[in-house]
Design an enzyme around this catalytic site. Structure first.
Site, short mmCIF file in Angstrom:
data_model
loop_
_atom_site.label_atom_id
_atom_site.label_comp_id
_atom_site.label_asym_id
_atom_site.label_seq_id
_atom_site.Cartn_x
_atom_site.Cartn_y
_atom_site.Cartn_z
N HIS A 158 29.87 46.25 -16.84
CA HIS A 158 28.70 48.08 -17.81
C HIS A 158 28.92 48.98 -16.93
CE1 HIS A 158 28.11 44.22 -20.25
NE2 HIS A 158 26.92 43.57 -19.07
N TYR A 163 23.42 31.42 -20.84
CA TYR A 163 24.74 31.16 -21.11
C TYR A 163 24.87 29.59 -21.05
CZ TYR A 163 24.51 35.79 -19.00
OH TYR A 163 23.61 37.26 -19.14
N ASP A 206 39.35 50.69 -13.06
CA ASP A 206 40.95 51.92 -12.37
C ASP A 206 41.74 50.57 -11.57
OD1 ASP A 206 39.57 54.17 -13.16
OD2 ASP A 206 39.22 54.44 -10.89
N SER A 259 28.94 35.67 -23.48
CA SER A 259 27.15 36.21 -24.69
C SER A 259 28.31 36.92 -24.99
CB SER A 259 26.10 36.14 -23.80
OG SER A 259 26.61 37.40 -23.06
N ARG A 281 24.03 46.60 -22.20
CA ARG A 281 25.81 46.36 -22.17
C ARG A 281 26.50 46.39 -23.24
NH1 ARG A 281 23.79 42.22 -19.10
NH2 ARG A 281 21.32 41.20 -19.14
N HIS A 334 33.54 37.79 -22.16
CA HIS A 334 32.29 37.66 -22.20
C HIS A 334 31.55 36.08 -22.81
CE1 HIS A 334 31.66 41.14 -19.98
NE2 HIS A 334 32.13 41.62 -20.81
N ASN A 341 36.16 38.38 -16.08
CA ASN A 341 34.46 38.05 -16.97
C ASN A 341 33.85 38.85 -15.52
OD1 ASN A 341 31.65 38.18 -17.76
ND2 ASN A 341 31.77 36.07 -17.56
C1 DQA Z 1 28.57 38.59 -18.85
C2 DQA Z 1 28.06 39.72 -19.31
C3 DQA Z 1 27.29 40.67 -18.85
O1 DQA Z 1 26.31 41.44 -19.38
C4 DQA Z 1 26.08 39.75 -17.60
O2 DQA Z 1 25.92 41.13 -16.48
C5 DQA Z 1 26.92 38.85 -16.76
C6 DQA Z 1 27.10 37.76 -17.96
C7 DQA Z 1 28.83 37.17 -20.15
O3 DQA Z 1 29.66 36.51 -19.44
O4 DQA Z 1 28.50 37.01 -21.04
O5 DQA Z 1 26.48 38.69 -15.85
O6 DQA Z 1 29.42 39.40 -18.75
#
Ligand code: DQA
Length: 141
Positions: free
Chosen positions: A80, A23, A87, A102, A111, A100, A74
């Site tokens: 997931h 991250y 909703d 990542s 993911r 996201h 985010n």
């Molecule tokens: C995330 C990706 C998710 O899978 C993870 O649980 C996060 C960060 C991202 O910003 O890449 O908490 O949302």
């Protein structure tokens, strides 16, 4: 001036300390500052973070009666799993952009399902700290 609500879900308050190899080293406050600097006064942003699913649902519901031009979210790990956030997003009449930091499709299989994204108008994944700025920029131009 257009107004944007930016919601960050669980563990994003730990950015900077959390898995920096995935991250990066910026904190959420650093990313907020970076985004606002890039926007240079061209949009107003309100930032909300919670580790609690129900609080995120509540904030999305509240946004329904507020006058934001778009929501950037985010959802963290809830992306997931959360039918409830999905909703709540469906109630909104404004564009919803899911981001996201990542590139989730390069990561663990669990993911690869983006449940909340089914309620989003667009998704971005893998652009790190640029994600929020670019999501907002896309609604300005
Ligand atoms: C995330 C990706 C998710 O899978 C993870 O649980 C996060 C960060 C991202 O910003 O890449 O908490 O949302």
């Amino acid at each position: 001036m257009k107004k944007f609500l930016i919601i960050n879900g669980p563990n994003l308050n730990m950015l900077g300390q959390r898995e920096p190899e995935v991250y990066g080293t910026n904190t959420l406050e650093d990313i907020e500052r970076f985004t606002n600097e890039k926007l240079a006064g061209s949009a107003s942003t309100e930032w909300f973070q919670s580790n609690v699913e129900g609080e995120i649902v509540g904030r999305i519901q509240k946004a329904h009666s507020e006058n934001y031009d778009a929501l950037v979210i985010n959802p963290g790990g809830y992306a997931h799993t959360s039918v409830a956030i999905h909703d709540a997003l469906k109630i909104l009449k404004i564009p919803v952009i899911e981001v996201h930091l990542s590139q989730v499709y390069k990561r663990e299989e669990f993911r690869h399902t983006l449940l909340t994204a089914k309620a989003a108008s667009a998704i971005m994944s893998g652009l790190g700290k640029h994600s929020y700025y670019l999501a907002i920029y896309s609604q300005l131009h």
